[in-house]
Enzyme design. Structure first.
Site, PDB file in Angstrom:
ATOM      1  N   CYS A   2       0.811  -1.227   0.000  1.00  0.00           N
ATOM      2  CA  CYS A   2       0.000   0.000   0.000  1.00  0.00           C
ATOM      3  C   CYS A   2       0.843   1.275   0.000  1.00  0.00           C
ATOM      4  O   CYS A   2       1.886   1.334   0.641  1.00  0.00           O
ATOM      5  CB  CYS A   2      -0.880   0.056   1.240  1.00  0.00           C
ATOM      6  SG  CYS A   2      -1.831  -1.420   1.506  1.00  0.00           S
ATOM      7  N   ARG A  27       5.213  -0.210  -6.017  1.00  0.00           N
ATOM      8  CA  ARG A  27       5.169  -0.935  -4.742  1.00  0.00           C
ATOM      9  C   ARG A  27       4.233  -2.147  -4.811  1.00  0.00           C
ATOM     10  O   ARG A  27       4.302  -3.015  -3.955  1.00  0.00           O
ATOM     11  CB  ARG A  27       4.678   0.009  -3.628  1.00  0.00           C
ATOM     12  CG  ARG A  27       5.593   1.179  -3.390  1.00  0.00           C
ATOM     13  CD  ARG A  27       4.900   2.238  -2.587  1.00  0.00           C
ATOM     14  NE  ARG A  27       4.808   1.892  -1.193  1.00  0.00           N
ATOM     15  CZ  ARG A  27       5.702   2.208  -0.272  1.00  0.00           C
ATOM     16  NH1 ARG A  27       6.778   2.886  -0.618  1.00  0.00           N
ATOM     17  NH2 ARG A  27       5.542   1.869   0.976  1.00  0.00           N
ATOM     18  N   TRP A  73      -2.864  -2.895  -1.495  1.00  0.00           N
ATOM     19  CA  TRP A  73      -2.454  -4.288  -1.753  1.00  0.00           C
ATOM     20  C   TRP A  73      -3.228  -5.108  -0.736  1.00  0.00           C
ATOM     21  O   TRP A  73      -2.988  -5.008   0.471  1.00  0.00           O
ATOM     22  CB  TRP A  73      -0.947  -4.426  -1.560  1.00  0.00           C
ATOM     23  CG  TRP A  73      -0.391  -5.740  -1.979  1.00  0.00           C
ATOM     24  CD1 TRP A  73      -0.056  -6.126  -3.251  1.00  0.00           C
ATOM     25  CD2 TRP A  73      -0.085  -6.858  -1.136  1.00  0.00           C
ATOM     26  NE1 TRP A  73       0.433  -7.407  -3.233  1.00  0.00           N
ATOM     27  CE2 TRP A  73       0.429  -7.885  -1.954  1.00  0.00           C
ATOM     28  CE3 TRP A  73      -0.192  -7.094   0.237  1.00  0.00           C
ATOM     29  CZ2 TRP A  73       0.834  -9.121  -1.463  1.00  0.00           C
ATOM     30  CZ3 TRP A  73       0.214  -8.324   0.734  1.00  0.00           C
ATOM     31  CH2 TRP A  73       0.712  -9.321  -0.115  1.00  0.00           C
ATOM     32  N   ASN A  99      -2.072   2.380   5.615  1.00  0.00           N
ATOM     33  CA  ASN A  99      -1.133   1.345   5.153  1.00  0.00           C
ATOM     34  C   ASN A  99      -0.713   0.585   6.413  1.00  0.00           C
ATOM     35  O   ASN A  99      -0.365   1.198   7.405  1.00  0.00           O
ATOM     36  CB  ASN A  99       0.061   2.065   4.490  1.00  0.00           C
ATOM     37  CG  ASN A  99       1.208   1.137   4.157  1.00  0.00           C
ATOM     38  OD1 ASN A  99       1.081  -0.076   4.253  1.00  0.00           O
ATOM     39  ND2 ASN A  99       2.324   1.715   3.769  1.00  0.00           N
ATOM     40  N   GLY A 100      -0.783  -0.748   6.375  1.00  0.00           N
ATOM     41  CA  GLY A 100      -0.399  -1.533   7.552  1.00  0.00           C
ATOM     42  C   GLY A 100      -1.485  -2.535   7.905  1.00  0.00           C
ATOM     43  O   GLY A 100      -2.424  -2.749   7.125  1.00  0.00           O
ATOM     44  N   GLU A 477      18.142 -17.662  -7.144  1.00  0.00           N
ATOM     45  CA  GLU A 477      17.716 -16.326  -7.567  1.00  0.00           C
ATOM     46  C   GLU A 477      17.138 -16.373  -8.990  1.00  0.00           C
ATOM     47  O   GLU A 477      16.132 -15.727  -9.282  1.00  0.00           O
ATOM     48  CB  GLU A 477      18.898 -15.348  -7.461  1.00  0.00           C
ATOM     49  CG  GLU A 477      18.640 -13.951  -7.994  1.00  0.00           C
ATOM     50  CD  GLU A 477      17.475 -13.222  -7.341  1.00  0.00           C
ATOM     51  OE1 GLU A 477      16.933 -13.686  -6.331  1.00  0.00           O
ATOM     52  OE2 GLU A 477      17.079 -12.176  -7.892  1.00  0.00           O
ATOM     53  N   LYS A 481      13.387 -15.185 -10.011  1.00  0.00           N
ATOM     54  CA  LYS A 481      13.106 -14.186 -11.064  1.00  0.00           C
ATOM     55  C   LYS A 481      12.105 -14.743 -12.059  1.00  0.00           C
ATOM     56  O   LYS A 481      11.141 -14.091 -12.425  1.00  0.00           O
ATOM     57  CB  LYS A 481      14.376 -13.815 -11.840  1.00  0.00           C
ATOM     58  CG  LYS A 481      15.338 -12.847 -11.250  1.00  0.00           C
ATOM     59  CD  LYS A 481      14.845 -11.460 -10.979  1.00  0.00           C
ATOM     60  CE  LYS A 481      14.110 -11.392  -9.680  1.00  0.00           C
ATOM     61  NZ  LYS A 481      14.751 -11.039  -8.490  1.00  0.00           N
ATOM     62  N   GLU A 484       8.468 -15.294 -10.504  1.00  0.00           N
ATOM     63  CA  GLU A 484       7.690 -14.134 -10.083  1.00  0.00           C
ATOM     64  C   GLU A 484       7.170 -13.300 -11.239  1.00  0.00           C
ATOM     65  O   GLU A 484       6.120 -12.668 -11.110  1.00  0.00           O
ATOM     66  CB  GLU A 484       8.460 -13.264  -9.081  1.00  0.00           C
ATOM     67  CG  GLU A 484       9.678 -12.555  -9.633  1.00  0.00           C
ATOM     68  CD  GLU A 484      10.360 -11.676  -8.578  1.00  0.00           C
ATOM     69  OE1 GLU A 484      11.587 -11.572  -8.608  1.00  0.00           O
ATOM     70  OE2 GLU A 484       9.662 -11.092  -7.741  1.00  0.00           O
ATOM     71  N   HIS A 500      17.702 -36.831  -5.226  1.00  0.00           N
ATOM     72  CA  HIS A 500      17.105 -37.294  -3.971  1.00  0.00           C
ATOM     73  C   HIS A 500      15.603 -37.009  -3.917  1.00  0.00           C
ATOM     74  O   HIS A 500      15.053 -36.864  -2.833  1.00  0.00           O
ATOM     75  CB  HIS A 500      17.824 -36.653  -2.782  1.00  0.00           C
ATOM     76  CG  HIS A 500      19.263 -37.063  -2.697  1.00  0.00           C
ATOM     77  ND1 HIS A 500      19.661 -38.323  -2.333  1.00  0.00           N
ATOM     78  CD2 HIS A 500      20.401 -36.376  -2.994  1.00  0.00           C
ATOM     79  CE1 HIS A 500      20.990 -38.397  -2.378  1.00  0.00           C
ATOM     80  NE2 HIS A 500      21.455 -37.238  -2.781  1.00  0.00           N
ATOM     81  N   LYS A 595       6.385  -4.377  -4.131  1.00  0.00           N
ATOM     82  CA  LYS A 595       7.820  -4.063  -4.120  1.00  0.00           C
ATOM     83  C   LYS A 595       8.331  -3.928  -2.695  1.00  0.00           C
ATOM     84  O   LYS A 595       9.422  -4.344  -2.373  1.00  0.00           O
ATOM     85  CB  LYS A 595       8.044  -2.755  -4.888  1.00  0.00           C
ATOM     86  CG  LYS A 595       9.502  -2.317  -4.967  1.00  0.00           C
ATOM     87  CD  LYS A 595      10.260  -3.196  -5.916  1.00  0.00           C
ATOM     88  CE  LYS A 595      11.737  -2.882  -5.986  1.00  0.00           C
ATOM     89  NZ  LYS A 595      12.485  -4.024  -6.540  1.00  0.00           N
TER      90      LYS A 595
HETATM   91  C1  F6R Z   1      12.139 -10.425  -5.697  1.00  0.00           C
HETATM   92  C2  F6R Z   1      12.117  -9.381  -4.705  1.00  0.00           C
HETATM   93  C3  F6R Z   1      11.754  -9.757  -3.309  1.00  0.00           C
HETATM   94  C4  F6R Z   1      12.523  -8.886  -2.302  1.00  0.00           C
HETATM   95  C5  F6R Z   1      12.023  -9.161  -0.883  1.00  0.00           C
HETATM   96  C6  F6R Z   1      12.803  -8.382   0.150  1.00  0.00           C
HETATM   97  O1  F6R Z   1      12.529  -9.942  -6.945  1.00  0.00           O
HETATM   98  O2  F6R Z   1      12.355  -8.240  -4.988  1.00  0.00           O
HETATM   99  O3  F6R Z   1      11.971 -11.096  -3.071  1.00  0.00           O
HETATM  100  O4  F6R Z   1      13.888  -9.161  -2.402  1.00  0.00           O
HETATM  101  O5  F6R Z   1      10.666  -8.821  -0.789  1.00  0.00           O
HETATM  102  O6  F6R Z   1      12.740  -7.014  -0.097  1.00  0.00           O
HETATM  103  P1  F6R Z   1      13.812  -6.018   0.454  1.00  0.00           P
HETATM  104  O7  F6R Z   1      15.113  -6.339  -0.186  1.00  0.00           O
HETATM  105  O8  F6R Z   1      13.304  -4.667   0.094  1.00  0.00           O
HETATM  106  O9  F6R Z   1      13.883  -6.241   1.944  1.00  0.00           O
END
Ligand code: F6R
Length: 600
Positions: A2, A27, A73, A99-100, A477, A481, A484, A500, A595
């Site tokens: 949010c 976000r 969100w 927000n929260g 990672e 990527k 997501e 396994h 985000k």
């Molecule tokens: C994936 C991604 C998330 C963040 C995670 C932590 O591409 O961006 O997995 O890495 O939500 O976010 P931060 O780094 O802002 O604590």
């Protein structure tokens, strides 16, 4: 997650609020709304979907010099128009954005608001109804606001307007991010500075449990007891062009391409006049005082932490554990005698990480935050901060922050090692320069990665990433990527672990992306590839110069073996990007994701 904006001044607020919300789109959100107040009363516009949908229902003829806005969100209640913010009290006198998460909202409903008809399923509506209830009982608005806040358990950033008062926006914050921006004849409220850079670069940070009374001329910060607090503003060192896409079709592609520049910027920011890398002495002392380092992070930052462990252990010779933030709080391992906590967070606002930070600070331990956002909550609340200097990362899928986190941890490891007289047999500035050049070569090979993506991923429903050692961490990672943004089910595995259990999932044509950048495991990972190929898998091997073989799909330039994740991740980022593009996915704003994850 949010986002909140607010404006009070002499201009029409609608466009400022809508533009602000657009800057908060990164976000993550699923509905949005604004409320504006003028002499005829409050007008609320809200809609499920994108800001563009909201724009289309805003009545252009309504002019108002103050208003609040929100991107939601969903947490409590599905994404819908009814659940979208702003929310209003029973008589529509009060209008609020939040927000929260209010943990005790059900209890508050039962105890105070039995007779109220709720129109949404949100926890937020309880707040605005409580304020009205206390005002109806005879309290002044500020007193009712304060009383309501004292009853809330959980996290909040709030902006409230009162139909009877066109001069004030009431603001409060606890655990969720919120800033007040200062202008000439106007003031603004925003979840982050980017939202209001359009009108000001002067911002005031707010601390937990503070209330702010915002008028167009004045900003008054108080604590919950009503005591006024003075705090100087800071200048947001952001350039509005940093947050524009320019000619790029997506922020993610722009941010992938920025990685060579970010590497060079990091070298520049951490180098002294003698071209030596340096880090604040007190951070190095904290590293040296620790008998064990605990890295705490989430998602991509957690994956960077796994690479950081290798760097710190191999270069600075300090034992390191890496933990997922959301688990650590209630599943804490037996800690060493002198731990140092390192929080890795692009946004510096991740609630799971922040909860651990609060906990370990209460236990009396030192904490270092590695973040991209100066002044963020995790930065403010830790003892020390190292900045990533990566520039704003807007795409939800993190790319340049991941490589920046690894580069900064490499610098931390190197400077710590030197302070302990541990010989370091490479020149990190030189090696990071080689990395930057290699990244450029990879970014110039986009057509090839688009082709690889089409060949391996166009029809599949799943994909596996394998590697050994540091390549395994990069595989995790790469899988994150891909899943997501393209919604292809993707998992990363240690090469030797596949047999396994997971190998049961391999069938004719299953794509396997294997990383082979480490000399000591080059033959074993290739053996693992053979195991899956003989069961029908379609392999894409990405190796490093010097270790390549005929069957490889792509050979990355050679860099120092501890720094290979900085390079090997770039093809995986690009392959994920093109897979999402080929599937018509919303690359920068993937479904269900935010985000900045500001709820636990
Ligand atoms: C994936 C991604 C998330 C963040 C995670 C932590 O591409 O961006 O997995 O890495 O939500 O976010 P931060 O780094 O802002 O604590």
């Amino acid at each position: 997650m949010c986002g909140i904006v607010g404006y009070i001044g002499n201009n029409d607020s609608k466009e400022i609020l809508l533009k602000g919300l657009e800057k908060l789109e990164y976000r993550g959100y699923d509905s949005a709304g604004i409320a504006v107040l003028n002499e005829s009363g409050v007008s609320v516009f809200k809609e499920k979907g994108r800001i563009a949908d909201l724009r289309s229902i805003v009545d252009e003829s309504v002019m108002a010099n103050m208003g609040i806005g929100h991107t939601r969100w969903a947490t409590h209640g599905v994404p819908s128009k009814d659940n979208a913010h702003p929310h209003q009290s029973a008589t529509n006198r009060f209008t609020l954005v939040h927000n929260g998460v209010i943990e005790n909202y059900d209890l508050l409903k039962r105890d105070y608001l039995k007779d109220v008809n709720f129109v949404s399923e949100t926890d937020t509506e309880v707040i605005v109804q409580l304020i009205e209830r206390f005002v109806n009982e005879g309290m002044e608005v500020l007193e009712a606001f304060r009383k309501t806040l004292s009853l809330l358990i959980g996290s909040y950033a709030l902006a409230l307007i009162d139909r009877e008062n066109q001069d004030t926006i009431y603001v409060a914050k606890n655990k969720s991010p919120l800033l007040v921006g200062l202008g000439n004849g106007f003031n603004v409220v925003a979840s982050d500075a980017m939202a209001m850079l359009q009108v000001t670069n002067q911002f005031v940070e707010l601390m937990d449990k503070e209330i702010v009374i915002v008028t167009k001329e004045k900003v008054t910060i108080q604590n919950l007891a009503g005591k006024t607090i003075s705090r100087d503003p800071y200048t947001a060192e952001l350039d509005a062009s940093d947050i524009e896409k320019g000619t790029y079709p997506h922020y993610m592609l722009k941010e992938i391409d920025e990685q060579p520049l970010v590497m060079r910027k990091i070298i520049q920011m951490y180098e002294n006049d003698q071209n030596e890398l340096r880090i604040d002495q007190e951070i190095i002392e904290a590293m040296n005082a620790a008998d064990r380092i605990y890295i705490i992070a989430a998602g991509t930052s957690y994956h960077a932490g796994l690479v950081g462990k290798q760097l710190i252990e191999k270069v600075a010779k300090i034992p390191v554990e890496v933990h997922v933030a959301s688990e650590f709080g209630y599943n804490m391992p037996l800690l060493s005698e002198k731990p140092l906590f390192i929080f890795i967070s692009q946004s510096g606002e991740t609630a799971d990480s922040r909860a651990v930070l609060v906990q370990v600070k209460e236990m009396g331990y030192h904490a270092l935050t590695i973040t991209n956002v100066p002044g963020s909550t995790l930065s403010r609340e830790a003892d020390f901060t190292l900045l990533l200097h990566a520039g704003p990362e807007i795409a939800v899928a993190s790319t340049k922050a991941y490589t920046a986190q690894i580069a900064v941890m490499a610098i931390l490891a190197e400077v710590t090692a030197k302070s302990r007289n541990i010989p370091v047999d490479f020149d990190l500035v030189h090696e990071l320069g080689i990395v930057a050049n290699a990244m450029e070569i990879l970014c110039d090979s986009k057509e090839l990665f688009e082709h690889i993506s089409r060949e391996f991923l166009s029809v599949t429903r799943n994909c596996f990433f394998i590697g050994r050692g540091i390549d395994y961490y990069v595989g995790l990672e790469g899988a994150l990527k891909l899943k997501e943004i393209s919604y292809i089910q993707a998992e990363g595995f240690a090469g030797g672990e596949l047999k396994h259990g997971t190998i049961a999932l391999i069938e004719e044509g299953t794509p396997i992306i294997a990383l082979a950048t480490q000399e000591n495991v080059n033959l074993s990972i290739r053996g693992n590839v053979k195991e899956v190929v003989s069961r029908g898998a379609n392999p894409c091997i990405i190796s490093m110069k010097g270790l390549e073989m005929d069957e490889d799909s792509f050979v990355i330039p050679e860099v120092h073996e501890l720094l290979t994740p900085l390079i090997s991740v770039v093809p995986l980022q690009l392959i994920a990007y093109y897979a999402a593009l080929h599937r018509d996915c919303d690359v920068d704003k993937p479904r269900n994701l935010a985000k900045s994850v500001t709820v636990e």
